[in-house]
Enzyme design. Structure first.
Site, PDB file in Angstrom:
ATOM      1  N   ASP A  36      -1.134   6.223  -5.549  1.00 45.74           N
ATOM      2  CA  ASP A  36      -2.252   7.269  -5.757  1.00 45.74           C
ATOM      3  C   ASP A  36      -1.841   8.275  -6.711  1.00 45.74           C
ATOM      4  O   ASP A  36      -0.863   8.610  -6.641  1.00 45.74           O
ATOM      5  CB  ASP A  36      -2.773   7.747  -4.359  1.00 45.74           C
ATOM      6  CG  ASP A  36      -2.930   6.777  -3.466  1.00 45.74           C
ATOM      7  OD1 ASP A  36      -4.143   6.393  -3.376  1.00 45.74           O
ATOM      8  OD2 ASP A  36      -2.110   6.583  -2.668  1.00 45.74           O
ATOM      9  N   LYS A  77      -7.036   9.727  -7.542  1.00 45.32           N
ATOM     10  CA  LYS A  77      -7.504  10.469  -6.288  1.00 45.32           C
ATOM     11  C   LYS A  77      -8.512  11.480  -6.925  1.00 45.32           C
ATOM     12  O   LYS A  77      -7.944  12.838  -6.608  1.00 45.32           O
ATOM     13  CB  LYS A  77      -6.324  10.982  -5.620  1.00 45.32           C
ATOM     14  CG  LYS A  77      -5.639   9.950  -4.943  1.00 45.32           C
ATOM     15  CD  LYS A  77      -6.388   9.093  -3.854  1.00 45.32           C
ATOM     16  CE  LYS A  77      -6.938   9.964  -2.703  1.00 45.32           C
ATOM     17  NZ  LYS A  77      -7.414   9.172  -1.473  1.00 45.32           N
ATOM     18  N   HIS A 133      -1.036  10.863  -2.257  1.00 45.17           N
ATOM     19  CA  HIS A 133      -2.073  10.519  -1.698  1.00 45.17           C
ATOM     20  C   HIS A 133      -3.269  11.529  -1.415  1.00 45.17           C
ATOM     21  O   HIS A 133      -4.347  11.704  -2.031  1.00 45.17           O
ATOM     22  CB  HIS A 133      -2.176   9.461  -0.572  1.00 45.17           C
ATOM     23  CG  HIS A 133      -3.557   9.133  -0.156  1.00 45.17           C
ATOM     24  ND1 HIS A 133      -4.122  10.026   1.134  1.00 45.17           N
ATOM     25  CD2 HIS A 133      -4.088   8.082  -0.125  1.00 45.17           C
ATOM     26  CE1 HIS A 133      -5.183   9.285   1.327  1.00 45.17           C
ATOM     27  NE2 HIS A 133      -5.255   8.273   0.589  1.00 45.17           N
ATOM     28  N   ASP A 160       0.266  -2.027   4.258  1.00 43.15           N
ATOM     29  CA  ASP A 160       1.620  -1.071   4.463  1.00 43.15           C
ATOM     30  C   ASP A 160       2.826  -1.887   4.847  1.00 43.15           C
ATOM     31  O   ASP A 160       3.983  -1.328   4.781  1.00 43.15           O
ATOM     32  CB  ASP A 160       1.123  -0.200   5.480  1.00 43.15           C
ATOM     33  CG  ASP A 160       0.064   1.007   5.418  1.00 43.15           C
ATOM     34  OD1 ASP A 160      -0.066   1.335   4.301  1.00 43.15           O
ATOM     35  OD2 ASP A 160      -0.410   1.287   6.396  1.00 43.15           O
ATOM     36  N   HIS A 204       0.846  -1.387  -0.145  1.00 46.89           N
ATOM     37  CA  HIS A 204       0.115  -0.107  -0.121  1.00 46.89           C
ATOM     38  C   HIS A 204       0.899   1.073   0.242  1.00 46.89           C
ATOM     39  O   HIS A 204       1.642   1.314   1.040  1.00 46.89           O
ATOM     40  CB  HIS A 204      -0.796  -0.121   1.134  1.00 46.89           C
ATOM     41  CG  HIS A 204      -1.803   1.130   1.308  1.00 46.89           C
ATOM     42  ND1 HIS A 204      -2.051   1.918   2.454  1.00 46.89           N
ATOM     43  CD2 HIS A 204      -2.575   1.697   0.393  1.00 46.89           C
ATOM     44  CE1 HIS A 204      -2.915   2.738   2.217  1.00 46.89           C
ATOM     45  NE2 HIS A 204      -3.494   2.316   1.021  1.00 46.89           N
ATOM     46  N   ARG A 205       0.793   2.109  -1.124  1.00 49.07           N
ATOM     47  CA  ARG A 205       1.446   3.342  -1.196  1.00 49.07           C
ATOM     48  C   ARG A 205       3.046   2.923  -1.300  1.00 49.07           C
ATOM     49  O   ARG A 205       3.860   3.571  -0.864  1.00 49.07           O
ATOM     50  CB  ARG A 205       1.339   4.183  -0.250  1.00 49.07           C
ATOM     51  CG  ARG A 205      -0.087   4.657  -0.331  1.00 49.07           C
ATOM     52  CD  ARG A 205      -0.604   5.763   0.898  1.00 49.07           C
ATOM     53  NE  ARG A 205      -2.045   5.646   0.931  1.00 49.07           N
ATOM     54  CZ  ARG A 205      -2.522   6.340   1.981  1.00 49.07           C
ATOM     55  NH1 ARG A 205      -1.752   6.918   2.895  1.00 49.07           N
ATOM     56  NH2 ARG A 205      -3.826   6.280   2.507  1.00 49.07           N
ATOM     57  N   GLU A 222      -4.535   4.276  -8.283  1.00 46.97           N
ATOM     58  CA  GLU A 222      -5.721   4.660  -7.566  1.00 46.97           C
ATOM     59  C   GLU A 222      -5.757   6.233  -8.282  1.00 46.97           C
ATOM     60  O   GLU A 222      -5.154   6.961  -7.886  1.00 46.97           O
ATOM     61  CB  GLU A 222      -5.903   4.647  -6.138  1.00 46.97           C
ATOM     62  CG  GLU A 222      -7.332   5.274  -5.516  1.00 46.97           C
ATOM     63  CD  GLU A 222      -7.382   5.326  -4.020  1.00 46.97           C
ATOM     64  OE1 GLU A 222      -8.205   6.229  -3.809  1.00 46.97           O
ATOM     65  OE2 GLU A 222      -6.525   4.560  -3.157  1.00 46.97           O
ATOM     66  N   GLU A 278       0.280  -0.724  -4.707  1.00 47.00           N
ATOM     67  CA  GLU A 278      -0.564   0.137  -4.833  1.00 47.00           C
ATOM     68  C   GLU A 278      -0.229   1.522  -4.693  1.00 47.00           C
ATOM     69  O   GLU A 278       0.590   1.961  -3.735  1.00 47.00           O
ATOM     70  CB  GLU A 278      -1.790  -0.301  -3.704  1.00 47.00           C
ATOM     71  CG  GLU A 278      -3.095   0.705  -3.869  1.00 47.00           C
ATOM     72  CD  GLU A 278      -3.029   1.904  -3.203  1.00 47.00           C
ATOM     73  OE1 GLU A 278      -3.881   2.871  -3.162  1.00 47.00           O
ATOM     74  OE2 GLU A 278      -2.101   2.299  -2.442  1.00 47.00           O
TER      75      GLU A 278
END
Length: 243
Positions: A36, A112, A49, A230, A7-8, A110, A34
């Site tokens: 953003d 945003k 993000h 994460d 995640h990120r 993703e 993943e």
């Protein structure tokens, strides 16, 4: 086997949504990343993000009010005192270039645009994905489901995933209605019955953000398609033990 998406990037230990975090996440053995994306004032697709700069950088204000040259000067590592280096905010094309060396990894982008309507972001992102020939490795997700429907119209070959927090009624029907291929529910919204019906229809289910051991074990037991976490290193260790 349930995939593990960082995640990120490996955000538990490195500045989120940076090339450093992405490289460390891939190095840890994660099955994918993943991230953003938003647009700068001059229309560049940057990886960050928050709509505002304060939490993750030493900048202030909205991303959309800064040119890329201004964004480029910011430091995303200023809260990480142990890092003796500046860590910048990357362009999406930098990440796509990196992924050309990882043909077996998944990249979840993703959009945003749930709060700020970034005009043309769908077309810009898809154009870049096609430029780097990563259509089969990329999943585009968003809380803005109108945006996902637009992505499907622009290029139906790239998988899209609906992000949501609250329970959806028959998400397997909703996915098909807007032309998406998968669901990315908040971890507390996933139910075994929903999971079962989605998987029966070949709809991948990738809950977010799974960081604690108990929930990781539960998701692995349920055999969800992927978890978004994460801490990919921790998840990989637990997945091995759960085999």
């Amino acid at each position: 086997m349930t995939q593990i998406l960082a995640h990120r990037g490996e955000a538990a230990y490195f500045p989120e949504n940076t090339m450093l975090a992405f490289k460390e996440g891939l190095k840890s053995g994660a099955d994918g990343i993943e991230l953003d994306v938003q647009l700068t004032k001059d229309g560049e697709v940057v990886v960050i993000h928050d709509e505002r700069l304060e939490r993750t950088t030493n900048g202030t204000g909205l991303v959309k009010d800064h040119s890329y040259s201004e964004i480029q000067r910011l430091d995303a590592s200023y809260k990480f005192k142990d890092l003796n280096q500046k860590v910048g905010i990357p362009l999406l094309k930098e990440v796509l270039h990196l992924f050309q060396s990882y043909p077996d990894k998944l990249l979840n982008i993703e959009l945003k645009n749930g709060i700020i309507d970034y005009k043309g972001i769908e077309e810009k992102v898809i154009k870049l994905v096609r430029l780097y020939q990563l259509e089969e490795q990329v999943v585009i997700s968003s809380f803005n489901h109108y945006s996902l429907a637009e992505c499907n119209q622009i290029n139906p070959e790239i998988e899209t995933a609906i992000l949501y927090y609250e329970n959806l009624y028959k998400p397997w029907d909703y996915v098909e209605k807007i032309g998406a291929k998968s669901i990315h529910p908040y971890q507390l919204s996933i139910r075994s019955a929903i999971l079962e019906k989605c998987l029966q229809r070949n709809i991948p289910v990738r809950p977010f953000t799974i960081n604690d051991e108990v929930t990781m074990k539960k998701m692995f037991k349920w055999n969800v398609s992927s978890i978004i976490t994460d801490d990919p290193k921790k998840a990989i260790k637990i997945r091995k033990l759960e085999k």
